[in-house]
Design a protein around this motif. Structure first.
Motif, PDB file in Angstrom:
ATOM      1  N   LYS A   1       0.823  -1.208   0.000  1.00 55.19           N
ATOM      2  CA  LYS A   1       0.000   0.000   0.000  1.00 55.19           C
ATOM      3  C   LYS A   1       0.863   1.266   0.000  1.00 55.19           C
ATOM      4  O   LYS A   1       0.560   2.219  -0.706  1.00 55.19           O
ATOM      5  CB  LYS A   1      -0.919   0.030   1.224  1.00 55.19           C
ATOM      6  CG  LYS A   1      -2.066  -0.907   1.164  1.00 55.19           C
ATOM      7  CD  LYS A   1      -2.908  -0.760   2.412  1.00 55.19           C
ATOM      8  CE  LYS A   1      -3.984  -1.800   2.479  1.00 55.19           C
ATOM      9  NZ  LYS A   1      -4.791  -1.646   3.698  1.00 55.19           N
ATOM     10  N   GLU A   2       1.932   1.239   0.800  1.00 52.47           N
ATOM     11  CA  GLU A   2       2.785   2.420   0.908  1.00 52.47           C
ATOM     12  C   GLU A   2       3.521   2.696  -0.398  1.00 52.47           C
ATOM     13  O   GLU A   2       3.642   3.845  -0.814  1.00 52.47           O
ATOM     14  CB  GLU A   2       3.780   2.246   2.051  1.00 52.47           C
ATOM     15  CG  GLU A   2       3.118   2.254   3.408  1.00 52.47           C
ATOM     16  CD  GLU A   2       4.057   1.886   4.535  1.00 52.47           C
ATOM     17  OE1 GLU A   2       5.258   1.678   4.291  1.00 52.47           O
ATOM     18  OE2 GLU A   2       3.576   1.805   5.674  1.00 52.47           O
TER      19      GLU A   2
ATOM     20  N   CYS B   1       2.540   1.827  -3.369  1.00 51.75           N
ATOM     21  CA  CYS B   1       1.515   2.259  -4.326  1.00 51.75           C
ATOM     22  C   CYS B   1       1.237   3.749  -4.158  1.00 51.75           C
ATOM     23  O   CYS B   1       1.159   4.493  -5.143  1.00 51.75           O
ATOM     24  CB  CYS B   1       0.225   1.477  -4.127  1.00 51.75           C
ATOM     25  SG  CYS B   1       0.317  -0.245  -4.604  1.00 51.75           S
ATOM     26  N   SER B   2       1.096   4.159  -2.918  1.00 53.03           N
ATOM     27  CA  SER B   2       0.854   5.571  -2.630  1.00 53.03           C
ATOM     28  C   SER B   2       2.041   6.422  -3.058  1.00 53.03           C
ATOM     29  O   SER B   2       1.879   7.477  -3.674  1.00 53.03           O
ATOM     30  CB  SER B   2       0.583   5.747  -1.140  1.00 53.03           C
ATOM     31  OG  SER B   2       0.421   7.102  -0.822  1.00 53.03           O
ATOM     32  N   TYR B   3       3.248   5.961  -2.762  1.00 55.09           N
ATOM     33  CA  TYR B   3       4.469   6.690  -3.118  1.00 55.09           C
ATOM     34  C   TYR B   3       4.592   6.873  -4.629  1.00 55.09           C
ATOM     35  O   TYR B   3       4.944   7.942  -5.106  1.00 55.09           O
ATOM     36  CB  TYR B   3       5.690   5.941  -2.567  1.00 55.09           C
ATOM     37  CG  TYR B   3       7.008   6.582  -2.921  1.00 55.09           C
ATOM     38  CD1 TYR B   3       7.438   7.739  -2.277  1.00 55.09           C
ATOM     39  CD2 TYR B   3       7.830   6.033  -3.906  1.00 55.09           C
ATOM     40  CE1 TYR B   3       8.644   8.332  -2.598  1.00 55.09           C
ATOM     41  CE2 TYR B   3       9.033   6.625  -4.233  1.00 55.09           C
ATOM     42  CZ  TYR B   3       9.441   7.770  -3.576  1.00 55.09           C
ATOM     43  OH  TYR B   3      10.631   8.361  -3.900  1.00 55.09           O
TER      44      TYR B   3
ATOM     45  N   GLY C   1       2.057   6.315  -6.899  1.00 51.34           N
ATOM     46  CA  GLY C   1       0.820   6.733  -7.541  1.00 51.34           C
ATOM     47  C   GLY C   1       0.285   5.710  -8.530  1.00 51.34           C
ATOM     48  O   GLY C   1      -0.260   6.068  -9.576  1.00 51.34           O
TER      49      GLY C   1
ATOM     50  N   SER D   1      -1.595   1.499  -8.886  1.00 55.89           N
ATOM     51  CA  SER D   1      -2.445   0.543  -8.179  1.00 55.89           C
ATOM     52  C   SER D   1      -1.629  -0.641  -7.666  1.00 55.89           C
ATOM     53  O   SER D   1      -0.518  -0.903  -8.129  1.00 55.89           O
ATOM     54  CB  SER D   1      -3.547   0.029  -9.111  1.00 55.89           C
ATOM     55  OG  SER D   1      -2.987  -0.823 -10.082  1.00 55.89           O
ATOM     56  N   SER D   2      -2.210  -1.367  -6.733  1.00 58.33           N
ATOM     57  CA  SER D   2      -1.540  -2.559  -6.212  1.00 58.33           C
ATOM     58  C   SER D   2      -1.393  -3.621  -7.305  1.00 58.33           C
ATOM     59  O   SER D   2      -0.407  -4.360  -7.315  1.00 58.33           O
ATOM     60  CB  SER D   2      -2.287  -3.122  -5.012  1.00 58.33           C
ATOM     61  OG  SER D   2      -3.594  -3.493  -5.365  1.00 58.33           O
TER      62      SER D   2
END
Length: 59
Positions: A2-3, A5-7, A9, A11-12
């Protein structure tokens, strides 16, 4: 996952696909994936995220 993916931008599904095709630098600890931001940044700078997966490169 998740981290990262957020970093990045993304999707998983994208991260798992990059890991599965052995393109994205990852360290496995049992069932966990560990990512080093410096390795991910170097991989992206080298064009790793833009490469097409090579056939026959999965486990």
């Amino acid at each position: 996952v998740k981290e990262i993916c957020s970093y990045m931008g993304v999707s998983s599904d994208t991260v798992y696909r990059w890991v599965e095709t052995h393109e994205m630098p990852v360290h496995r600890m049992g069932r966990l994936f560990k990512f080093k931001i410096s390795e991910i940044d170097a991989w992206v700078k080298a064009g790793g995220a833009n490469r097409k997966p090579q056939k026959g490169n999965s486990q």
